[in-house]
Motif scaffolding. Structure first.
Motif, PDB file in Angstrom:
ATOM      1  N   GLU A   1       0.862  -1.181   0.000  1.00  0.00           N
ATOM      2  CA  GLU A   1       0.000   0.000   0.000  1.00  0.00           C
ATOM      3  C   GLU A   1       0.898   1.229   0.000  1.00  0.00           C
ATOM      4  OE1 GLU A   1      -2.924   0.067   3.092  1.00  0.00           O
ATOM      5  OE2 GLU A   1      -3.539  -2.012   2.767  1.00  0.00           O
ATOM      6  N   SER A   2       0.704   2.090  -0.983  1.00  0.00           N
ATOM      7  CA  SER A   2       1.479   3.335  -1.090  1.00  0.00           C
ATOM      8  C   SER A   2       2.974   3.091  -1.012  1.00  0.00           C
ATOM      9  CB  SER A   2       1.053   4.322   0.005  1.00  0.00           C
ATOM     10  OG  SER A   2      -0.323   4.605  -0.099  1.00  0.00           O
ATOM     11  N   GLY A   3       3.435   2.037  -1.689  1.00  0.00           N
ATOM     12  CA  GLY A   3       4.859   1.766  -1.772  1.00  0.00           C
ATOM     13  C   GLY A   3       5.476   1.107  -0.567  1.00  0.00           C
ATOM     14  N   ARG A   4       4.649   0.654   0.380  1.00  0.00           N
ATOM     15  CA  ARG A   4       5.143   0.000   1.592  1.00  0.00           C
ATOM     16  C   ARG A   4       4.510  -1.375   1.742  1.00  0.00           C
ATOM     17  NH1 ARG A   4       3.862   5.265   3.765  1.00  0.00           N
ATOM     18  NH2 ARG A   4       5.732   6.398   4.457  1.00  0.00           N
ATOM     19  N   VAL A   5       5.224  -2.275   2.411  1.00  0.00           N
ATOM     20  CA  VAL A   5       4.648  -3.585   2.769  1.00  0.00           C
ATOM     21  C   VAL A   5       3.792  -3.403   4.010  1.00  0.00           C
ATOM     22  CG1 VAL A   5       5.143  -5.916   3.589  1.00  0.00           C
ATOM     23  CG2 VAL A   5       6.545  -4.914   1.772  1.00  0.00           C
ATOM     24  N   THR A   6       2.523  -3.772   3.906  1.00  0.00           N
ATOM     25  CA  THR A   6       1.627  -3.674   5.065  1.00  0.00           C
ATOM     26  C   THR A   6       1.274  -5.038   5.646  1.00  0.00           C
ATOM     27  OG1 THR A   6      -0.293  -3.604   3.590  1.00  0.00           O
ATOM     28  CG2 THR A   6       0.624  -1.486   4.313  1.00  0.00           C
ATOM     29  N   LEU A   7       1.365  -6.077   4.828  1.00  0.00           N
ATOM     30  CA  LEU A   7       1.124  -7.444   5.289  1.00  0.00           C
ATOM     31  C   LEU A   7       2.059  -8.378   4.544  1.00  0.00           C
ATOM     32  CD1 LEU A   7      -2.788  -7.700   5.244  1.00  0.00           C
ATOM     33  CD2 LEU A   7      -1.354  -7.713   7.299  1.00  0.00           C
ATOM     34  N   GLN A   8       2.460  -9.450   5.194  1.00  0.00           N
ATOM     35  CA  GLN A   8       3.270 -10.469   4.523  1.00  0.00           C
ATOM     36  C   GLN A   8       3.097 -11.785   5.250  1.00  0.00           C
ATOM     37  OE1 GLN A   8       7.651 -10.389   5.370  1.00  0.00           O
ATOM     38  NE2 GLN A   8       7.195  -8.340   6.166  1.00  0.00           N
ATOM     39  N   GLY A   9       3.375 -12.881   4.529  1.00  0.00           N
ATOM     40  CA  GLY A   9       3.290 -14.189   5.169  1.00  0.00           C
ATOM     41  C   GLY A   9       3.037 -15.280   4.154  1.00  0.00           C
ATOM     42  N   PRO A  10       2.898 -16.522   4.624  1.00  0.00           N
ATOM     43  CA  PRO A  10       2.551 -17.627   3.726  1.00  0.00           C
ATOM     44  C   PRO A  10       1.241 -17.321   2.999  1.00  0.00           C
ATOM     45  CG  PRO A  10       3.230 -18.456   5.869  1.00  0.00           C
ATOM     46  CD  PRO A  10       3.097 -16.982   6.016  1.00  0.00           C
ATOM     47  N   ALA A  11       1.185 -17.687   1.725  1.00  0.00           N
ATOM     48  CA  ALA A  11       0.003 -17.368   0.921  1.00  0.00           C
ATOM     49  C   ALA A  11      -1.270 -17.958   1.515  1.00  0.00           C
ATOM     50  CB  ALA A  11       0.205 -17.862  -0.507  1.00  0.00           C
ATOM     51  N   ALA A  12      -1.177 -19.185   2.021  1.00  0.00           N
ATOM     52  CA  ALA A  12      -2.368 -19.835   2.577  1.00  0.00           C
ATOM     53  C   ALA A  12      -2.898 -19.074   3.783  1.00  0.00           C
ATOM     54  CB  ALA A  12      -2.044 -21.271   2.966  1.00  0.00           C
ATOM     55  N   GLU A  13      -1.996 -18.510   4.599  1.00  0.00           N
ATOM     56  CA  GLU A  13      -2.425 -17.741   5.766  1.00  0.00           C
ATOM     57  C   GLU A  13      -3.042 -16.410   5.357  1.00  0.00           C
ATOM     58  OE1 GLU A  13       0.627 -17.311   8.686  1.00  0.00           O
ATOM     59  OE2 GLU A  13       0.984 -19.478   8.853  1.00  0.00           O
ATOM     60  N   LEU A  14      -2.433 -15.750   4.385  1.00  0.00           N
ATOM     61  CA  LEU A  14      -2.986 -14.464   3.936  1.00  0.00           C
ATOM     62  C   LEU A  14      -4.356 -14.646   3.299  1.00  0.00           C
ATOM     63  CD1 LEU A  14       0.060 -12.496   2.459  1.00  0.00           C
ATOM     64  CD2 LEU A  14      -1.066 -12.180   4.654  1.00  0.00           C
TER      65      LEU A  14
END
Length: 236
Positions: free
Chosen positions: A210-223
């Motif tokens: 969002e707006s050039g920043r990472v706001t969430l990350q993790g395993p795809a299944a969890e996201l």
């Protein structure tokens, strides 16, 4: 290990701050997806990685290579290949000619022919259209052609920008299955997608920008199960 690592990257377009201290990692052998709305910085990230744009600050490495010091053609020769949004095939050239031009930095003609044959095996639709001009193909076929052209270049790291854009759901599924198969055969993939559902289904991990920043990350299944991702990108 040829991992891709971005550390505190800032990218500007004149006064527009497109990437703001962006840090992320793509491990060798993974499919990692970048999710986010228009303007989040997804395409800017790929453009910077392929040398089309240069960061003002930060560090970008791929294995032992400092990508900020390489020219785009050096990256292609090293195996970093970028399929931009919109496919960008050569519309007046045949399918086969499009494939062969993907190997323009490959000096071994036998290897180019073998890789083209592999692309036809992976995507039989292209073999059926071998002598057609690229501009006469459907959107899905053009995306397959763009993938095939990249495969002839011998990618170790493949940057994909919105491969599902404008495609019918059934074709999206086919394209995603091809991407997964390419990954299984040894190519690391960084996938930019607005179709979060399709991307998370094939990715190992994902980042939300969002707006050039990472706001969430993790395993795809969890996201895929995260209420914030469901609300914003998968539909409530």
């Amino acid at each position: 290990m040829s991992n891709l690592v971005l550390e505190n990257v800032d990218l500007y377009y004149n006064r527009v701050h497109a990437l703001r201290g962006l840090s992320l990692e793509v491990n060798e052998g993974e499919i990692v997806s970048l999710l986010g709305n228009n303007g989040a910085g997804k395409t800017s990230t790929l453009s910077m990685l392929s040398g089309l744009e240069r960061p003002r600050n930060g560090r970008v490495t791929w294995g032992d290579k400092d990508l900020t010091k390489l020219q785009p053609w050096d990256m292609v020769e090293a195996g970093l290949l970028h399929i931009p949004e919109g496919r960008r095939i050569f519309s007046t050239m045949t399918v086969h000619e499009n494939l062969l031009i993907g190997g323009y930095l490959v000096k071994d003609q036998k290897l180019i022919a073998e890789r083209a044959a592999h692309a036809y095996e992976l995507m039989p639709r292209l073999a059926e259209r071998r002598d057609q001009q690229g501009g006469t193909l459907s959107g899905g076929e053009q995306q397959m052609l763009a993938l095939g052209r990249a495969l002839v270049g011998g990618p170790k790291l493949l940057l994909l920008d919105e491969p599902s854009m404008g495609l019918a759901p059934l074709i999206v599924k086919q394209v995603m299955e091809i991407i997964r198969e390419v990954n299984k055969q040894g190519t690391t993939v960084l996938l930019v997608e607005q179709n979060a559902k399709a991307a998370l289904k094939i990715a190992d991990r994902a980042y939300v920008l969002e707006s050039g920043r990472v706001t969430l990350q993790g395993p795809a299944a969890e996201l895929a199960e995260d209420p914030r991702v469901i609300e914003a990108y998968l539909g409530a």
